[in-house]
Design a protein around this motif. Structure first.
Motif, mmCIF file in Angstrom:
data_model
loop_
_atom_site.group_PDB
_atom_site.id
_atom_site.type_symbol
_atom_site.label_atom_id
_atom_site.label_comp_id
_atom_site.label_asym_id
_atom_site.label_seq_id
_atom_site.Cartn_x
_atom_site.Cartn_y
_atom_site.Cartn_z
ATOM 1 N N ALA A 190 -5.202 1.056 -4.582
ATOM 2 C CA ALA A 190 -5.168 2.059 -5.148
ATOM 3 C C ALA A 190 -4.654 3.208 -4.434
ATOM 4 N N LEU A 191 -4.246 3.118 -3.252
ATOM 5 C CA LEU A 191 -3.331 3.971 -2.458
ATOM 6 C C LEU A 191 -2.012 3.664 -2.185
ATOM 7 N N ALA A 192 -1.788 2.335 -2.597
ATOM 8 C CA ALA A 192 -0.326 1.923 -2.161
ATOM 9 C C ALA A 192 0.783 2.304 -3.333
ATOM 10 N N ALA A 193 1.646 2.862 -2.822
ATOM 11 C CA ALA A 193 2.873 3.401 -3.428
ATOM 12 C C ALA A 193 3.410 2.366 -4.140
ATOM 13 N N GLU A 194 4.228 2.588 -5.057
ATOM 14 C CA GLU A 194 5.001 1.533 -5.599
ATOM 15 C C GLU A 194 6.020 0.859 -4.783
ATOM 16 N N GLY A 195 5.968 -0.718 -4.647
ATOM 17 C CA GLY A 195 6.898 -1.300 -3.595
ATOM 18 C C GLY A 195 6.833 -0.970 -2.455
ATOM 19 N N ALA A 196 5.445 -0.351 -1.776
ATOM 20 C CA ALA A 196 5.136 0.091 -0.373
ATOM 21 C C ALA A 196 3.927 -0.523 -0.158
ATOM 22 N N PRO A 197 3.526 -0.650 0.939
ATOM 23 C CA PRO A 197 2.110 -1.228 1.396
ATOM 24 C C PRO A 197 1.312 -0.131 1.391
ATOM 25 N N GLY A 198 0.150 -0.115 1.330
ATOM 26 C CA GLY A 198 -1.111 0.996 1.403
ATOM 27 C C GLY A 198 -0.820 1.411 2.939
ATOM 28 N N PRO A 199 -1.743 2.527 2.824
ATOM 29 C CA PRO A 199 -1.934 3.007 4.492
ATOM 30 C C PRO A 199 -2.903 1.865 5.002
ATOM 31 N N ALA A 200 -2.901 2.204 6.574
ATOM 32 C CA ALA A 200 -3.809 1.616 7.248
ATOM 33 C C ALA A 200 -5.240 2.184 7.249
ATOM 34 N N LEU A 201 -6.210 1.247 7.049
ATOM 35 C CA LEU A 201 -7.445 1.599 6.703
ATOM 36 C C LEU A 201 -8.145 1.237 8.135
#
Length: 266
Positions: A190-201
């Motif tokens: 849900a937090l991933a930007a298009e074409g980019a990985p999501g944040p570290a959790l």
């Protein structure tokens, strides 16, 4: 070796699975209070009483350590639990992973229950361990309840609502409720930007599992024989894993690993 865990509900699955992965030969006792869940909106005395009841139920099975796999219970009940159980049974609390998440600086979000968001306890954590990070507190309305029920539609709706309150480009997200670790993949997506990985959790399960093993004097041994049994206590009574638990990878791991040695009423 036997490790007990307590929580209001199935949020303890993440830490229990982390113990299982580190020591497949460890017996696990899962003690929860589904009739009282969630604990967050309750008074400190009520939370302490319920956590103590879960701990006493687990203590009857002779654990070598007890993990309080709940941030809320750790805040309110840890001193009472330690006074009753230690030194015979080491008690390991759970603290949101603000310190490691903030260590890299930048934008950090802390996802937590509405009762915890903005609380003096969380504000102290941020003040003490936030360092130079820019930290945003994000209330996750209904997410813990949705995870507890295994309602994927409600989970996705709650995750989307929290994601909308999270700054764009956030580098790290602290999962400030143990339930949230069970849906980490959905949060990341849900937090991933298009074409980019999501944040570290940043969750707490692996850290508390490692600390529990340290307190028992044993090192991790992921290759140990998978002989660990599983005892489930709901409201102090032996039971099976709640049906929603099997909706999550952690619950399925525990069910499968303990299938030959589950002590339950059915």
């Amino acid at each position: 070796m036997k490790i007990a865990l307590l929580d209001s509900g199935i949020g303890l699955l993440a830490a229990a699975a982390a113990v299982r992965r580190a020591r497949p030969d460890a017996d696990l006792v899962l003690s929860s209070d589904p009739g009282g869940m969630p604990w967050g909106p309750r008074t400190a005395d009520d939370i302490t009483g319920r956590a103590l009841a879960c701990a006493r139920a687990a203590a009857r099975y002779g654990p070598d350590a007890l993990i309080v796999a709940c941030n809320t219970a750790s805040v309110h009940a840890l001193p009472v639990l330690r006074a009753e159980l230690e030194p015979a049974v080491p008690v390991v609390g759970t603290v949101p992973a603000v310190k490691p998440a903030a260590a890299g600086g930048g934008s950090v979000a802390v996802w937590a229950t509405p009762a915890t968001t903005g609380s003096p306890y969380q504000r102290r954590l941020i003040a003490d361990f936030g360092g130079g990070a820019e930290i945003t507190e994000v209330p996750c309305h209904g997410l813990a309840d949705a995870v507890e029920s295994g309602d994927t539609g409600a989970v996705d709706a709650a995750v989307a609502a929290a994601a909308a309150l999270t700054p764009r480009g956030v580098r790290a997200v602290v999962l400030g409720c143990t339930h949230y670790e069970l849906v980490a993949d959905r949060i990341r997506a849900a937090l991933a930007a298009e074409g980019a990985p999501g944040p570290a959790l940043y969750g707490s399960a692996a850290a508390v599992a490692a600390q529990a093993l340290r307190r028992t004097g044993l090192a991790p041994d992921p290759q140990a024989a998978p002989t660990g049994g599983l005892t489930v206590l709901l409201g102090g009574r032996p039971a099976g894993l709640p049906r929603p638990a099997r909706s999550y990878a952690e619950g399925r791991l525990l069910a499968e690993a303990g299938s030959g040695a589950v002590r339950a009423a059915g």
